[in-house]
Scaffold this motif. Structure first.
Motif: not given
Length: 788
Positions: A178, A531, A548, A555, A557, A584-587, A609
């Motif tokens: 990240q 990622h 993705s 992800q 944030s 943080m979403e879509n971890q 998340r």
């Protein structure tokens, strides 16, 4: 309605006339700020009007532009590690002028150190930005004497390492993928050598190191935690200069100089370890392991050419490799594991006029990992990596003393190679149904304004739009609940598979309470489309970068930060307190029971998340013989996945409640410099077996909930001394000795825990004990540096 529009445009017209009339009463001074010895441009140098709250900082290429009223004005020019200059100018018309600053490190007499514009900590609107000079970084004690900018950054609040000796960065609860890591605008995907114990950045080749952990400007994107922007040296324009060093495990050599005086210069730097060479004499040729070894090397190169005062090009590159070989003659086994990065950047600077500057960059980078094994007539290969080709352009518009506008766009073409297996036995070649190579487009455009609203209020606001498109060739399979393929959709080359995109607003604010104190706040939105998914606790070369896709979402944030900044004793001490919250979403994690295989790793991903929050305390002494800082972080980091840990939240692996760093640097005189570092951190979280049981003849384990336990606290003391002999006029070279001790009191910090068993369960003698593995005891080192 027509009357309203006429009035509306009339008001706008009058406002524009007033703006232009005001601009006509001003004159603009523009140019570059450079090092007086090497003529390298200085990033972030300050040009300020004495006694007024007016000034400007140079951009990433040392360019500035400042509009001021006509008449006499007193200017102050300053930069980190340089002697400031004051001068008076009588401004009559627009003026192009270059300033040169003398580096303090070149002075032989005792000096008082001032690292930057003295009130920058309070005056700047930017939050969470850290700038470290190479002189600071080189003064700190490090393992094996290898200068490492990433380890220096780990000593700042809000930034953690992955464990003992590791150079990975974990910023405000984020993972290693990240962080956007740039080297001359090229992305570096794997920043570590020796499985992360050393960074890939050779200090002799670097010019500037800057990390932003909060309030990320709109010009950066693609990551949700931080941006680390590293610039390489341009090369000495005045004379040929050679720098080098011989250390405990590695040596390095750099050469720089003019190609054509005042027009072109170059820089070439190389580094290599010799662990394999040192070990070779101690391994007999008759040994089964003769020929095994490990080493790494890296090369930095850069050349630039100045066509005119308005145009300049830069070509820079980096190439690094780790090579691990294992041989076992007794079993006819030969294993080779090379991996590393390669980057190249071609940049063109153009000055349109006294207020408008542009930079256009073409970028290539390639990260590869390879595993090869051979035994008798059987061989096996595994390859993975990521390759990018990109183009970006950025504009700096110095509108006036109240507004500095940046805008730009970029495009990247990605090619992702997952773990691809192949092999052969005798004449039989096998290539199993591997995961597919994936392709994608990534693009972004942004605009931002650094706006001095009043003398007390300053705002930096920006808007970024980013998009990501997975494209063919690609084959998407539909599967039943057992993972069996039912049907597939085939996408031809270039066809759109999936599109993601959206806006990313960025906003930071500074309100000055007094001349020596201010309040700052920031809100940032970030999107991350690629990622790094790991099944281990640290970033290893075997980890896989994935884009993705139709299955994997980007992800997302939000980060909110609030801080109080105050300088004390005429800016001798800088202090700050920052509070932050990040969602943080879509971890991404691997599902429970995951085991590596040759299928597409996406099929084993689960999504959830995360969130983190905390407070950071910082105090730094910036002047005098004795300098240094204290940084402390109190924080919490959580993860929650519907299919992991029974859907309950759990602490992230690198959740640390307390993190403390104490750094001291003492200039004892022109020949001796002393430094010390003490660090303390709450131990990493860990998942451990709580029960053991026998099923027929197999010993089974029942594990705790995820990260329920913690390792013992981590703490360590390092010290170093740098001795620089008195320079003799008859000699054309200078030398210095660096003596350092890593882990002075030999603290055996835990690296990991494993369970050892003795005896047998069938005769009731089975005994299972938890044992700790530690890596580094006390390690002394000596490095000899030279320059001529």
């Amino acid at each position: 309605m027509m009357t309203f529009n006429t009035r509306y445009y009339g008001v706008i017209f009058l406002l524009l006339i007033s703006v232009f009339a005001k601009a006509q009463r001003n004159v603009t001074i523009s140019g570059y700020i450079r090092d007086s010895l090497s003529k390298e441009t200085l990033i972030g140098a300050s040009l300020n009007v004495k006694g007024q709250n007016k000034g400007v900082s140079t951009n990433s290429y040392g360019f500035f532009s400042l509009s001021l009223p006509q008449g006499k004005v007193q200017l102050n020019v300053s930069s980190i590690g340089y002697i400031p200059v004051e001068l008076t100018l009588d401004l009559i018309s627009d003026l192009e002028i270059n300033f040169s600053l003398f580096p303090k490190a070149s002075l032989s007499q005792e000096i008082v150190i001032t690292s930057r514009k003295k009130d920058a900590n309070v005056r700047n609107a930017q939050m969470g930005k850290l700038d470290l000079s190479m002189n600071q970084i080189k003064s700190l004690p490090v393992i094996f004497g290898e200068v490492d900018p990433l380890k220096a950054l780990q000593l700042m609040p809000g930034i953690r390492n992955a464990g003992e000796g590791n150079s990975g960065l974990y910023v405000r609860g984020g993972g290693p993928d990240q962080n956007l890591i740039l080297l001359d605008d090229a992305v570096v995907y794997n920043p570590g050598h020796l499985f992360g114990f050393f960074s890939v950045f050779n200090g002799d080749a670097l010019k500037n190191v800057s990390l932003t952990k909060g309030g990320m400007p709109a010009q950066y994107g693609g990551r949700v935690s931080s941006v680390l922007d590293i610039a390489m040296k341009e090369g000495n324009m005045q004379k040929t200069q050679v720098d080098g060093g011989i250390g405990t495990v590695a040596s390095r050599l750099s050469i720089q100089g003019p190609v054509k005086a005042e027009k072109s210069s170059y820089m070439l730097s190389g580094r290599r370890t010799y662990i394999d060479m040192l070990a070779r004499p101690f391994v007999s040729r008759e040994s089964s392991f003769f020929g095994s070894g490990y080493y790494f090397y890296d090369v930095n190169a850069k050349i630039n050419y100045k066509f005119s005062s308005k145009d300049r090009i830069f070509l820079s590159g980096y190439f690094g490799r780790d090579v691990f070989d294992f041989k076992n003659k007794g079993r006819s086994l030969d294993i080779s594991i090379p991996w590393g990065n390669a980057t190249a950047s071609l940049r063109w600077n153009h000055v349109f006029n006294k207020k408008l500057f542009s930079n256009t960059t073409a970028v290539y980078n390639d990260y590869k990992f390879s595993f090869g094994a051979r035994q008798d007539n059987f061989s096996l290969k595994l390859n993975s990596g990521i390759r990018d080709v990109g183009l970006k352009t950025d504009f700096d518009y110095f509108a006036n003393t109240q507004h500095r506008i940046k805008a730009g766009a970029q495009y990247t073409r990605h090619r992702f190679t997952p773990s691809v297996f192949s092999g052969n036995q005798d004449s039989t070649v096998f290539e199993p149904n591997n995961a597919q190579i994936k392709h994608a487009h990534e693009l972004a455009a942004y605009v931002q304004d650094d706006w001095d609203v009043t003398e007390k209020l300053k705002i930096n606001m920006g808007l970024r739009f980013s998009g990501f498109q997975q494209i063919g060739p690609y084959q998407h399979y539909k599967r039943d609940e057992n993972g069996n393929k039912l049907d597939s959709t085939i996408y031809p080359s270039g066809a759109s598979v999936k599109w993601y995109g959206g806006f990313e607003p960025r906003w930071t604010m500074r309100y000055a309470l007094t001349e020596e104190s201010s309040i700052k706040a920031s809100i940032t939105r970030n999107r991350q489309y690629i990622h790094l998914v790991s099944n281990t606790g640290t970033s290893l070369p075997t980890d896989v970068w994935v884009p993705s896709t139709i299955r994997v979402k980007p992800q997302l944030s939000w980060q909110y930060a609030l801080g109080y900044f105050k300088n004390i004793n005429d800016n001798m001490f800088e202090t700050s307190i920052e509070l932050y919250y990040k969602s943080m979403e879509n971890q991404i994690e691997y599902k429970e029971g995951f085991t590596p295989s040759i299928k597409d790793p996406e099929e084993d991903f689960v999504f959830g998340r995360g969130w983190s929050y905390g407070s950071e305390f910082f105090i730094q002494k910036t002047r005098g013989k004795f300098t240094g800082w204290i940084g402390y972080t109190l924080s919490w980091t959580w993860r929650k996945f519907a299919t992991l840990n029974e859907g309950k939240k759990y602490p992230a692996k690198y959740d640390r409640r307390h993190d403390l760093s104490l750094v001291t640097i003492y200039e004892a005189g022109p020949r001796w410099k002393w430094s010390g570092v003490f660090v303390y951190a709450t131990g990493n979280t860990v998942t451990l077996p709580e029960r053991f049981y026998l099923t027929e003849t197999v010993l089974g384990q029942q594990f705790s909930s995820i990260n329920q336990y913690r390792l013992a606290p981590y703490h360590r003391l390092d010290i170093s001394a740098t001795y620089t002999p008195r320079k003799q006029d008859s000699r054309k070279y200078r030398t210095s000795w660096v003596f350092s001790i890593y882990n002075v009191y030999s603290r055996m910090n835990p690296f990991f825990i494993y369970f050892d068993q003795e005896g047998s369960a069938f005769n009731n003698t089975l005994n299972i004990k938890a044992k700790q593995v530690s890596i580094f005891p006390v390690i002394p080192s000596v490095t000899w540096n030279f320059r001529f």
